[in-house]
Motif scaffolding. Structure first.
Motif, mmCIF file in Angstrom:
data_model
loop_
_atom_site.group_PDB
_atom_site.id
_atom_site.type_symbol
_atom_site.label_atom_id
_atom_site.label_comp_id
_atom_site.label_asym_id
_atom_site.label_seq_id
_atom_site.Cartn_x
_atom_site.Cartn_y
_atom_site.Cartn_z
ATOM 1 N N SER A 168 0.826 -1.216 0.000
ATOM 2 C CA SER A 168 0.000 0.000 0.000
ATOM 3 C C SER A 168 0.858 1.262 0.000
ATOM 4 O O SER A 168 0.357 2.352 -0.277
ATOM 5 C CB SER A 168 -0.942 0.008 1.211
ATOM 6 N N ASP A 169 2.158 1.107 0.293
ATOM 7 C CA ASP A 169 3.069 2.258 0.244
ATOM 8 C C ASP A 169 3.302 2.737 -1.187
ATOM 9 O O ASP A 169 3.745 3.867 -1.393
ATOM 10 C CB ASP A 169 4.413 1.905 0.878
ATOM 11 N N VAL A 170 3.051 1.868 -2.160
ATOM 12 C CA VAL A 170 3.297 2.193 -3.569
ATOM 13 C C VAL A 170 2.052 2.848 -4.153
ATOM 14 O O VAL A 170 0.967 2.268 -4.133
ATOM 15 C CB VAL A 170 3.660 0.927 -4.375
ATOM 16 N N ARG A 171 2.204 4.054 -4.686
ATOM 17 C CA ARG A 171 1.089 4.786 -5.292
ATOM 18 C C ARG A 171 1.014 4.463 -6.781
ATOM 19 O O ARG A 171 2.027 4.468 -7.482
ATOM 20 C CB ARG A 171 1.264 6.292 -5.105
ATOM 21 N N GLY A 172 -0.184 4.196 -7.251
ATOM 22 C CA GLY A 172 -0.354 3.874 -8.659
ATOM 23 C C GLY A 172 0.267 2.525 -8.991
ATOM 24 O O GLY A 172 0.188 1.569 -8.206
#
Length: 510
Positions: free
Chosen positions: A199-203
């Motif tokens: 969830s730390d990764v956006r997109g």
């Protein structure tokens, strides 16, 4: 006097019988040890004598002859420092005249300091398993190895902090070991708190989907893209998508890490993650050296081997990966025999598309010549590249995605889908077998292509010039996609998604 110790041979523990006595041909100040002992083992006699001076100074001062110790079997090389405690107890027992039955069936493991402290050593888990298989009465080991010993049940374990405590075990009648572990049990199956969350990764939704497919089927994945696009960020979150290891695999992983003193008992059942530097040698990658030790591919057994800056690795080290990626085992051949190290791992690699890193972006930043790009990509051989089931071109996320406060899906949700897909695979192929490891015949039976799918497979192979191996791997990915969707059979949409992962955007552009 006879007692038992262990030495490491690769990742396995070999039981050693120590036979000790005072020999008239030796002077008291010159103890001798025979039986293919290495320098570190021979130095253990000096550490043992220093440790015993505080306990048996009178006996040592009036010792009439020198100590002779034989290590059996005599044709097996013995190295390391794990025999120190056994040598110390053997010497003390000879001086004291300890009855042989007091030591019978006991295994002694540990390094001894000059002042008599007993220090932790590698390979204790293998020694405990070997002692349990042999039906030994118990194991005496250092306090520092107690957490590791808690992973094995079925054999009494007594931990000591000093030689004095070890000698006290045989001072009373009868000699009974008091187990230092009240409840020996395997740690519960819970993900490590240190695992990074996706969830730390956006997109990056396509890349996240690729990692989900890779985690579900145990597939190798190659992430290609410009600097700063998030390749390493994504790869480091792959272990968090994997379900906890089963008992057998977890014990194999613990055995390997115990042999190199990297076992963390709190992370038992958690998939390991290894990320060697690109300067790693062939022996560092696949195993070897002196003494013989497992390499990074074995330390990643049951988990993920991440190769960042993929083309920068030494060509020989990369080519040495081809057999482990296919056979899931490493055979290290030496004059003393062949050692087999397990190496069932997922390989995740990250690379730039060209030396400057901006080829294929379409914004004019790349100034590399076609020859420079070709030479850069040629550092990875075709046979090695063919072993990557999924290849994803990672583009930088858009600005609005970076600053979006919307909720991203976390690793727990993805891991639940991965676990469900793995359950389908286990019911189909057997416990512990994923789509990436299943026999070809089983995959063909699982895919069961109809006329439409058969025509599509033929067109894919001819149009994209896939090798037979590449075609088989594409089919495996398609089966994984179907398993994630809960589909009973593989359809054309599953094959199309598998093909999209096999031929990333950058490959099509080139």
């Amino acid at each position: 006097m006879r007692l038992l110790g262990t030495v490491l041979d690769g990742i396995e523990a070999v039981e050693v019988v120590l036979e000790a006595r005072l020999d008239e041909a030796l002077r008291p100040s010159e103890p001798r040890i025979v039986g293919m002992a290495s320098t570190s083992v021979r130095e253990g006699l000096l550490r043992a004598r220093s440790a015993l001076r505080g306990q048996l100074s009178h006996e040592l001062a009036h010792q009439p002859y020198g100590l002779l110790v034989n290590l059996a079997p005599a044709d097996v090389p013995k190295g390391g420092r794990s025999l120190d405690l056994a040598l110390t107890i053997a010497w003390a027992s000879v001086l004291r005249g300890t009855p042989a039955e007091k030591l019978q069936g006991l295994v002694f493991i540990g390094e001894v300091g000059l002042e008599g402290e007993v220090r932790a050593v590698p390979g204790v888990l293998g020694a405990l398993l070997a002692a349990r298989r042999a039906g030994r009465r118990g194991v005496v080991l250092p306090v520092g190895n107690l957490d590791e010993a808690a992973l094995v049940d079925g054999i009494p374990v007594h931990a000591v902090a000093s030689v004095e405590e070890a000698l006290a075990l045989f001072a009373s009648e009868p000699c009974e070991l008091v187990c230092s572990i009240p409840e020996q049990r395997i740690a519960p199956a819970t993900p490590a708190a240190s695992m990074l969350d996706i969830s730390d990764v956006r997109g990056q939704y396509q890349c996240k989907r690729a990692l989900e497919v890779a985690a579900a089927g145990g597939h190798n994945v190659l992430l290609e893209g410009p600097p700063g696009s998030g390749k390493t960020l994504l790869a480091r979150r792959l272990p968090g998508l994997l379900p906890p290891l089963d008992d057998s695999t977890a014990l194999d992983v613990a055995l390997i890490h115990s042999a190199v003193r990297r076992l963390v008992p709190a992370q038992f059942r958690c998939a390991p993650f290894r990320s060697p530097h690109h300067t790693a040698s062939v022996a560092g990658m696949v195993g070897g050296g002196q003494p013989l030790r497992p390499g990074e591919v074995s330390l990643a057994h049951g988990g993920v081997l991440f190769l960042d800056e993929f083309p920068e690795f030494d060509r020989r080290a990369l080519e040495a990966l081809r057999e482990p990626l296919e056979d899931h085992v490493v055979h290290v051949v030496r004059a003393t025999g062949v050692r087999c190290f397990p190496a069932r791992f997922m390989c995740a690699a990250a690379m730039n598309p060209c030396p400057c890193g901006f080829a294929g972006m379409g914004d004019g930043r790349c100034r590399c010549t076609p020859k420079a790009v070709t030479n850069y990509r040629a550092r990875i051989s075709g046979p090695l590249l063919d072993r990557f089931d999924l290849r994803v071109f990672v583009r930088p996320p858009k600005a609005e995605q970076l600053f979006d406060d919307g909720t991203e899906e976390n690793s727990a949700a993805v891991r639940a889908r991965v676990s469900a897909a793995r359950e389908r695979m286990h019911r189909r192929f057997g416990e512990g077998v994923s789509n990436a490891r299943a026999p070809d015949a089983a995959i063909r039976a699982a895919i069961a292509p109809g006329p439409v799918e058969r025509r599509l497979l033929t067109q894919i192979m001819l149009k994209h010039r896939l090798s037979a191996r590449g075609m088989r791997r594409l089919e495996r990915v398609a089966v994984t996609v179907a398993d994630l969707a809960g589909a009973e059979r593989v359809g054309s949409d599953h094959l199309s998604e598998a093909l999209a992962f096999r031929l990333p955007e950058q490959a099509e552009a080139s």
